[in-house]
Design an enzyme around this catalytic site. Structure first.
Site, PDB file in Angstrom:
ATOM      1  N   PHE A  77      35.975  65.929  -2.272  1.00  0.00           N
ATOM      2  CA  PHE A  77      35.796  67.321  -1.903  1.00  0.00           C
ATOM      3  C   PHE A  77      36.694  67.617  -0.711  1.00  0.00           C
ATOM      4  O   PHE A  77      37.277  66.709  -0.113  1.00  0.00           O
ATOM      5  CB  PHE A  77      34.327  67.580  -1.537  1.00  0.00           C
ATOM      6  CG  PHE A  77      33.364  67.202  -2.628  1.00  0.00           C
ATOM      7  CD1 PHE A  77      32.975  68.128  -3.586  1.00  0.00           C
ATOM      8  CD2 PHE A  77      32.863  65.910  -2.707  1.00  0.00           C
ATOM      9  CE1 PHE A  77      32.098  67.765  -4.602  1.00  0.00           C
ATOM     10  CE2 PHE A  77      31.986  65.542  -3.723  1.00  0.00           C
ATOM     11  CZ  PHE A  77      31.603  66.474  -4.672  1.00  0.00           C
ATOM     12  N   THR A 124      24.914  65.085  -9.166  1.00  0.00           N
ATOM     13  CA  THR A 124      25.328  65.300 -10.548  1.00  0.00           C
ATOM     14  C   THR A 124      24.544  66.442 -11.187  1.00  0.00           C
ATOM     15  O   THR A 124      23.310  66.478 -11.098  1.00  0.00           O
ATOM     16  CB  THR A 124      25.107  64.023 -11.380  1.00  0.00           C
ATOM     17  OG1 THR A 124      25.883  62.969 -10.831  1.00  0.00           O
ATOM     18  CG2 THR A 124      25.519  64.228 -12.829  1.00  0.00           C
ATOM     19  N   THR A 223      36.392  70.450  12.825  1.00  0.00           N
ATOM     20  CA  THR A 223      37.150  69.694  13.805  1.00  0.00           C
ATOM     21  C   THR A 223      36.273  69.408  15.015  1.00  0.00           C
ATOM     22  O   THR A 223      35.696  70.332  15.598  1.00  0.00           O
ATOM     23  CB  THR A 223      38.403  70.473  14.260  1.00  0.00           C
ATOM     24  OG1 THR A 223      39.230  70.747  13.121  1.00  0.00           O
ATOM     25  CG2 THR A 223      39.198  69.673  15.272  1.00  0.00           C
TER      26      THR A 223
END
Length: 276
Positions: A77, A124, A223
């Site tokens: 991802f 899933t 960040t």
């Protein structure tokens, strides 16, 4: 597929009811260790602990399982949240723990077995209904133990992101959806239209967190601004746009967040140790 091997699979079609969910063969060993309630309750936390109290095998036995061949990396991802979904239903059914989530964007091209990160946890898709705009995922006991998903209730909002495709634009960093641990929000302070968030975590995880480095918080690529070793904390800033599109600002001081550190730090550490 994901952060943990899928607990459930669908026995019929994508619109099958929850009762048609059956155990994945990989989970047969857990059947001897856990006895799940068939009654679906609204509080996931009480269900989780009630179930383990009724188990004939102590939970410590589960922790001793060998994970050396567990959790293969099959999905990646970016940590750029696509939308916030709403928990419509969650709890234990006949053979496991199922979570049903209302969403739209992530259902546009969904298929059974697809990977979707829910608050940064790769899960899933076991069932979906595009007309009703909902999909279901199954959670293994290890997932519930290691992430903050156990704290969710009906109506909770969650960050959602589909797994990367070869043509996807990389807007964040590589996120596996394998939650390393959880952290606790210790302060939330506004500055202008931005928001400072400080999170406390374990020293074992903090060593991988560096100023100006990447971290996934509830699946959101952020960040790090500063690291406070003595406080066992780090902080980051959320700009106005991010605040409107992720769940972190909706949480309060004292609540948990899922954390996944940049895997590069782990590789460097292992190489410096000579792979031992």
């Amino acid at each position: 597929m994901a952060a943990f091997s899928p607990l459930l699979s669908v026995s019929r079609t994508s619109t099958a009811p929850l009762q048609n969910l059956v155990l994945n063969p990989q989970m047969f060993l857990l059947r001897a260790q856990l006895r799940f309630n068939s009654k679906l309750l609204s509080s996931s936390s009480s269900l989780f602990f009630t179930t383990f109290r009724k188990s004939k095998t102590p939970i410590q036995h589960l922790r001793r399982r060998d994970h050396s061949h567990y959790n293969p990396i099959q999905s990646l991802f970016t940590g750029i949240v696509e939308e916030m979904g709403e928990i419509k239903q969650l709890g234990y059914v006949e053979n496991g723990f199922v979570m049903k989530i209302a969403a739209r964007t992530v259902l546009e091209d969904v298929k059974l077995g697809d990977s979707i990160a829910v608050n940064g946890t790769c899960l899933t898709v076991t069932e979906f209904d595009k007309d009703a705009s909902v999909f279901s995922v199954g959670l293994a006991p290890e997932t519930l133990r290691k992430t903050s998903l156990i704290e969710l209730t009906t109506g909770s909002l969650v960050n959602l992101e589909r797994a990367l495709q070869p043509s996807t634009r990389m807007g964040g960093h590589f996120v596996q959806g394998h939650v390393d641990s959880t952290g606790e929000i210790v302060s939330i302070k506004p500055e202008g239209d931005s928001l400072w968030v400080k999170v406390k975590t374990s020293p074992e995880l903090l060593k991988y967190i560096v100023p100006k480095g990447f971290i996934a918080v509830d699946g959101t690529s952020l960040t790090v601004v500063s690291v406070f070793d003595e406080e066992k904390c780090f902080n980051f800033m959320l700009v106005a746009y991010t605040q409107q599109n992720v769940v972190i600002p909706l949480k309060k001081v004292g609540q948990k967040v899922n954390l996944e550190v940049d895997i590069l730090g782990k590789y460097v550490e292992r190489l410096l140790k000579g792979g031992s």
